[in-house]
Design a protein around this motif. Structure first.
Motif, PDB file in Angstrom:
ATOM      1  N   UNK A  80      27.723  33.775  42.870  1.00 49.44           N
ATOM      2  CA  UNK A  80      28.983  34.346  42.415  1.00 49.44           C
ATOM      3  C   UNK A  80      29.007  35.788  42.908  1.00 49.44           C
ATOM      4  N   UNK A  81      29.997  36.104  43.689  1.00 47.74           N
ATOM      5  CA  UNK A  81      30.089  37.453  44.253  1.00 47.74           C
ATOM      6  C   UNK A  81      30.509  38.451  43.180  1.00 47.74           C
ATOM      7  N   UNK A  82      30.272  39.718  43.446  1.00 47.45           N
ATOM      8  CA  UNK A  82      30.700  40.774  42.530  1.00 47.45           C
ATOM      9  C   UNK A  82      32.217  40.739  42.358  1.00 47.45           C
ATOM     10  N   UNK A  83      32.930  40.441  43.441  1.00 48.23           N
ATOM     11  CA  UNK A  83      34.394  40.360  43.382  1.00 48.23           C
ATOM     12  C   UNK A  83      34.848  39.220  42.468  1.00 48.23           C
ATOM     13  N   UNK A  84      34.202  38.048  42.580  1.00 50.44           N
ATOM     14  CA  UNK A  84      34.544  36.909  41.720  1.00 50.44           C
ATOM     15  C   UNK A  84      34.281  37.242  40.258  1.00 50.44           C
ATOM     16  N   UNK A  85      33.164  37.896  39.996  1.00 48.15           N
ATOM     17  CA  UNK A  85      32.826  38.287  38.633  1.00 48.15           C
ATOM     18  C   UNK A  85      33.851  39.279  38.093  1.00 48.15           C
ATOM     19  N   UNK A  86      34.164  40.289  38.887  1.00 44.45           N
ATOM     20  CA  UNK A  86      35.137  41.304  38.460  1.00 44.45           C
ATOM     21  C   UNK A  86      36.488  40.664  38.165  1.00 44.45           C
ATOM     22  N   UNK A  87      36.909  39.754  39.028  1.00 42.32           N
ATOM     23  CA  UNK A  87      38.188  39.066  38.836  1.00 42.32           C
ATOM     24  C   UNK A  87      38.185  38.255  37.538  1.00 42.32           C
ATOM     25  N   UNK A  88      37.087  37.562  37.262  1.00 36.80           N
ATOM     26  CA  UNK A  88      36.986  36.761  36.036  1.00 36.80           C
ATOM     27  C   UNK A  88      37.038  37.651  34.795  1.00 36.80           C
ATOM     28  N   UNK A  89      36.346  38.777  34.835  1.00 39.52           N
ATOM     29  CA  UNK A  89      36.347  39.704  33.697  1.00 39.52           C
ATOM     30  C   UNK A  89      37.733  40.300  33.507  1.00 39.52           C
ATOM     31  N   UNK A  90      38.336  40.714  34.604  1.00 36.79           N
ATOM     32  CA  UNK A  90      39.658  41.367  34.532  1.00 36.79           C
ATOM     33  C   UNK A  90      40.751  40.404  34.056  1.00 36.79           C
ATOM     34  N   UNK A  91      40.550  39.095  34.266  1.00 37.34           N
ATOM     35  CA  UNK A  91      41.553  38.106  33.872  1.00 37.34           C
ATOM     36  C   UNK A  91      41.240  37.416  32.552  1.00 37.34           C
ATOM     37  N   UNK A  92      40.197  37.868  31.868  1.00 29.17           N
ATOM     38  CA  UNK A  92      39.823  37.301  30.571  1.00 29.17           C
ATOM     39  C   UNK A  92      40.856  37.757  29.530  1.00 29.17           C
ATOM     40  N   UNK A  93      41.594  36.806  28.923  1.00 28.06           N
ATOM     41  CA  UNK A  93      42.628  37.188  27.946  1.00 28.06           C
ATOM     42  C   UNK A  93      42.111  38.050  26.798  1.00 28.06           C
ATOM     43  N   UNK A  94      40.874  37.859  26.383  1.00 24.19           N
ATOM     44  CA  UNK A  94      40.319  38.626  25.263  1.00 24.19           C
ATOM     45  C   UNK A  94      40.215  40.115  25.578  1.00 24.19           C
ATOM     46  N   UNK A  95      40.245  40.469  26.854  1.00 22.69           N
ATOM     47  CA  UNK A  95      40.095  41.872  27.257  1.00 22.69           C
ATOM     48  C   UNK A  95      41.423  42.503  27.671  1.00 22.69           C
ATOM     49  N   UNK A  96      42.532  41.836  27.367  1.00 19.49           N
ATOM     50  CA  UNK A  96      43.834  42.332  27.795  1.00 19.49           C
ATOM     51  C   UNK A  96      44.615  42.975  26.666  1.00 19.49           C
ATOM     52  N   UNK A  97      45.400  43.935  27.086  1.00 14.84           N
ATOM     53  CA  UNK A  97      46.342  44.601  26.176  1.00 14.84           C
ATOM     54  C   UNK A  97      47.655  44.691  26.936  1.00 14.84           C
ATOM     55  N   UNK A  98      48.700  44.174  26.342  1.00 17.01           N
ATOM     56  CA  UNK A  98      50.018  44.140  26.996  1.00 17.01           C
ATOM     57  C   UNK A  98      49.957  43.434  28.347  1.00 17.01           C
ATOM     58  N   UNK A  99      49.163  42.363  28.428  1.00 20.55           N
ATOM     59  CA  UNK A  99      49.094  41.553  29.630  1.00 20.55           C
ATOM     60  C   UNK A  99      48.246  42.111  30.754  1.00 20.55           C
ATOM     61  N   UNK A 100      47.541  43.202  30.500  1.00 20.38           N
ATOM     62  CA  UNK A 100      46.710  43.817  31.544  1.00 20.38           C
ATOM     63  C   UNK A 100      45.319  44.091  30.985  1.00 20.38           C
TER      64      UNK A 100
END
Length: 194
Positions: A80-100
């Motif tokens: 799993x590349x660093x980019x794939x990991x970052x994308x997964x973390x950034x798209x985790x709904x639990x870490x979002x506020x106002x959809x971001x």
């Protein structure tokens, strides 16, 4: 998800190859299954029902299977590349506020879960590798069309049947792969801790 713990300071429920499954990870999976079945069966969910459903066994089987898939992914060079990991973390709904993605929310959720970013990201990387390995196995499932031409139904119904048959074939293929792969790995479960 948190399936494997490589540290030796936690109470160990199982060993799968070089990996150790901690009591904490087992408790997390068990509690998730327990809540699912409790919500599903409501008032009928008593101690006898729990024993019939074998939730404890299902929880450890799930963790062992995930660990076997992780080992298989490593052996097959799946990373799993660093980019794939970052994308997964950034798209985790639990870490979002106002959809971001919100760094503050990310830090607070991890703190509440008693995880460091490093520990969370290591487990997330493992989860993504397991997902890749699972999809690789599923891709080799035979196309499920057996006998659908003779079924008297509209195309939408046939598509639903075909999809259900394909999903069943994929799930069985992954289970068979895990069972076969387990024969090449030392698996030790400390059943008295379940």
């Amino acid at each position: 998800m948190g399936t494997v713990d490589k540290s030796s300071n936690a109470e160990i429920i199982a060993e799968v190859g070089k990996y150790k499954i901690s009591a904490r990870d087992y408790a997390r999976v068990y509690e998730g299954m327990y809540k699912f079945y409790r919500d599903l069966y409501k008032d009928k969910f008593d101690e006898e029902m729990q024993k019939k459903l074998k939730i404890k066994e299902k929880a450890i089987d799930t963790l062992v299977s995930q660990t076997v898939l992780l080992i298989a992914a490593e052996k097959n060079g799946i990373t799993v590349s660093d980019h794939e990991l970052e994308e997964a973390v950034m798209n985790e709904p639990a870490f979002m506020k106002d959809g971001m993605f919100d760094s503050g929310v990310y830090q607070n959720v991890l703190r509440f879960s008693q995880l460091t970013p490093g520990a969370y990201e290591a487990k997330k990387r493992e989860e993504l590798a397991i997902g890749k390995m699972t999809r690789l196995i599923q891709m080799s499932a035979p196309v499920a069309d057996a006998g659908l031409d003779t079924v008297s139904a509209d195309e939408q119904t046939k598509k639903m049947l075909r999809d259900a048959m394909m999903n069943d074939a994929r799930e069985k293929l992954v289970q068979a792969y895990v069972e076969g792969y387990k024969k090449n790995i030392k698996v030790k479960i400390n059943t008295q801790l379940l």
